[in-house]
Design an enzyme around this catalytic site. Structure first.
Site, short mmCIF file in Angstrom:
data_model
loop_
_atom_site.label_atom_id
_atom_site.label_comp_id
_atom_site.label_asym_id
_atom_site.label_seq_id
_atom_site.Cartn_x
_atom_site.Cartn_y
_atom_site.Cartn_z
N GLY A 11 70.64 64.11 42.70
CA GLY A 11 71.14 63.16 41.71
C GLY A 11 71.18 63.73 40.31
O GLY A 11 71.33 64.93 40.12
N LEU A 17 75.84 61.96 48.70
CA LEU A 17 75.62 62.79 47.52
C LEU A 17 74.51 63.82 47.74
O LEU A 17 73.40 63.47 48.11
CB LEU A 17 75.26 61.88 46.34
CG LEU A 17 75.15 62.58 44.98
CD1 LEU A 17 76.50 63.14 44.56
CD2 LEU A 17 74.61 61.62 43.94
N ASP A 18 74.83 65.09 47.49
CA ASP A 18 73.85 66.19 47.55
C ASP A 18 73.21 66.34 48.93
O ASP A 18 72.09 66.86 49.05
CB ASP A 18 72.75 66.00 46.48
CG ASP A 18 73.33 65.94 45.09
OD1 ASP A 18 74.40 66.55 44.87
OD2 ASP A 18 72.75 65.27 44.22
N GLU A 19 73.93 65.90 49.96
CA GLU A 19 73.39 65.99 51.32
C GLU A 19 74.23 66.88 52.23
O GLU A 19 73.94 67.01 53.41
CB GLU A 19 73.30 64.58 51.94
CG GLU A 19 72.23 63.70 51.36
CD GLU A 19 70.82 64.09 51.80
OE1 GLU A 19 70.68 65.03 52.61
OE2 GLU A 19 69.86 63.48 51.31
#
Lengths: 287, 287, 287, 287
Positions: free
Chosen positions: A204, A230-232
């Protein structure tokens, strides 16, 4: 020395694991007059109720040409239920770079591209801000200023540019906007983001501030494929550098820029050299 | 060459930041006939409503002796509201090591201690399993087998050993039990744990399995002070190594052991050399 | 917050080691109304017939102004026979960059300078080839093409530019010419070179070819002060990266460029922040 | 799950490069009922008048047994003029370790061997000093004290032990004697030394003192095959760590020990897993 008409191709494939794959593939390549110059493979572990998957990347030098090579491989691919790709090694990947205001990742990609160390061509830079137009101009790349006051409209414009420019790869080089789920799905496996932390730590916003508050002794960057979460997305490359108590969050951000730039450019190189395969949520990187 | 009666002391201090601290401290040291051989300082940033804190570590060589040096420093410490400690550099820190079944961290600590590269003495090893008794015996260290079928009773026994052996530092060298909140508080600032991940990634159980599932490209270890919140204590040291897709979770665990051992021994060295100060939830390490 | 007229200065000094230096320096700074915000010191070892040397770097925040601070320090400097320098922290070091045809080091220095992460200003780029004029122009830096058909004449021209532009530091950023002994002496302590190997391995020409022939598993770069002896000057910074058998000498050169660029820019940063002191043939770097 | 009688073999080979090698090898393996689980290859560059060499390592899982597999491969090996070896993956390499007084490398090898992370068995430790007998005893390894007052006699004794114990690999784990040219030749390709510098820097005696005098910013260790030319053998692995001006030569030596131990144990692991092939004076490491 190579005769003028010998061409190098990169073959990547994955399929359910079982005996005989390498022999069948190498047989098809021999039949097409090919000489294997590089080869890597990986078998994911067999588990209960799962035969495991087989992944392979081969570079082959041949005078046969793309179509003949493809035809030689098709029966093998069918026999083993392969997902596969075949690319001339020398063809540059058409890459669209998205940025906001920070220049360091874009500068690295363009400099390396011009230096001939990154097998990409950049036909378009898209930004929600105008600041980096001058850098784009220096490298002779068309710069599209696409503000995101309306995200639907902005993504429609992006899709147009991708289509017009025949884009293979989208690189989010510190683009400070989140793409819609729909667009993430459309770009699945061909959009790379750089996140300015050592994921999964500090997902994040404001990862350097989070890192400073936690007092970590190393900070890092993560290049990953973009997914709706997100960011995965699947991680392609990560790097870290040492920091200490005396570094403020601002100084961490400053130091981190160099790491972000080289982590992203390494990931883009591997992707553009067809060295990255997907194993579910993980990547297989044949370095 | 040093005369026989010159002794080296490590002074560590922290206090609210304001002008004149270094001058006052160095004045007291000069008055006690001391020569500063090493000095480091750090001022945490001033923020609105916060003057910032000042941290300092000095090594001083003097013939004055511990008590005279202490007396010379006391007025300065009072004037500047310092928290401070004074230790002879050559005095080994009395360290209790807690283990379960895995030997790698214990082996590293004991080997380095015997080699003279770690300024600790180990008067006791405590384990909830009997397996490492032989290793303890080789290094001539008393081994206490303290099962944890009843945690209250086990911790009571641990407190006894700490008291009897006059322990300064407790090291959890892959001790696979969680200490009670109460004990964590009692040992605050003098218990170091090694966690087998790059915190804050992969807190809790089975971090290598988590790391494998997430597909990270680097794995690491974190040495931190123990607090009541699991894996949330102030970080002293972290290290990582590169891994790839072909490494199973088991192989990650195996590769990680060497990183755990050296990360922990580095943290123990810094603590034992009085190089680690607390800045709230962060550490200041004067390396 | 700092009042507008508080200025930060970096004081660096070296002198024969003896008790009382820190106290005397800190006293002079207190007297000038200064607050020490960063301080590092190092005493080189006492040996038979040698008292050892003392090295110190202090950052001090004061409203006193440069001249008052200098006057306060002069008596102390005289008492202890110091070599010393005092610089406002915010003043950019006037840096002349010398290049030949390869752009990577120059690009890194200019990008970082523009980004505000390198406290230098670059009033001149000097090259024996015209290729990098365009890059210089993009960053708005005057580019002097000084061919070296006649080295005496070329160095005379270089001296003129150094004088006209009031240059503090000369950076050889892959400048493929050897400076004369005389010029090396004139620039002693203010000329930094990047050598494309991990010195002292692979001195002289074609270090990547040498590294490939020897089969090393790591390659590196070394930033050092220029002296009359080729590749023998005091080392400021070194870095390495991992390579393997499959990398050709050409690929090593390509991979090495990124290491060269960041090693050089790190060395330039430390020099420009007045963090590098000379201890005979070695450097003391107060990082 | 594998049936009980499936065995994994490592096949290593090198030969002049030409088309069809992979296909022929994989064909022989398929014919023997083998499933390739890991495969790596490398072709050294073609040069004028040199076809280049081909190197390959394959792990194959089969129920065929060693002899049947060998018979299946023999015709292929003959056709392509291969040098080749075939080893069961699970068979531990019989390793003789030579030491003098320093324990760190021996301790690492024995600890890792016992932990099951190093596929060797150590039937003998040979030393020119008695100090490490106790450590050998703890690990249950016969310790031979072989003083070198007469080198011819000492080497004769060493040859006896090698023969009696059926030794595959000799590891010089900080053995402070130079082997005779004759013995180096006899042990060619099966003796590994650890040198305590980043070769080719600081060959010969007292490398840490040399490194300190030169003022390098990184120190390292090099594991290499032993040849008659001192410190010139083919390099298997190298590692470095960061140091600074404040570290004395003695401290460098202390810090370097950990690097030596892990560099050596990595090289021994690769050798024992049959991952190291010779390409003239360079090594090919299939990691």
């Amino acid at each position: 020395m190579n005769p003028i008409d010998e061409v190098s191709f990169a073959l990547t494939l994955s399929c359910p694991d079982r005996p005989g794959i390498v022999h069948a593939v190498s047989g098809a390549l021999v039949q097409a007059g090919g000489n294997i110059t590089e080869s890597q493979q990986y078998g994911s572990p067999r588990t209960a109720g799962n035969a495991g998957s087989f992944f392979m990347r081969v570079e082959v030098l041949t005078t046969a040409g793309f179509d003949a090579l493809r035809r030689a491989l098709e029966p093998v691919a069918e026999t083993f239920s392969m997902e596969w790709e075949l690319h001339p090694v020398d063809s540059a990947v058409r890459t669209l770079v998205m940025v906001s205001k920070e220049a360091h990742c874009l500068n690295e990609l363009l400099f390396q591209q011009r230096s001939g160390t990154l097998p990409i061509v950049v036909p378009a830079i898209v930004s929600n801000h105008p600041e980096l137009a001058e850098l784009a101009a220096f490298y002779g790349v068309p710069f599209y200023h696409v503000p995101v006051s309306d995200k639907v409209q902005a993504e429609a414009r992006l899709r147009e540019i991708i289509a017009e420019q025949n884009i293979d790869l989208v690189v989010l080089a510190r683009y400070m906007q989140i793409l819609s789920d729909q667009l993430c799905r459309e770009l699945s496996g061909r959009a790379i983001n750089i996140h300015h932390s050592f994921l999964p730590s500090f997902k994040g916003a404001r990862p350097y501030a989070q890192a400073h508050a936690r007092g970590v002794k190393l900070i890092g960057a993560t290049a990953h494929y973009v997914t709706g979460e997100l960011d995965e997305g699947p991680i392609i490359e990560q790097e870290v550098i040492r920091v200490d108590h005396a570094h403020s969050a601002e100084r961490l951000a400053q130091m981190g820029r160099a790491v972000e730039a080289r982590t992203l450019s390494q990931a883009v190189r591997w992707h553009a050299e067809h060295r990255v395969l997907m194993d579910g949520h993980r990547t297989v990187v044949f370095d």
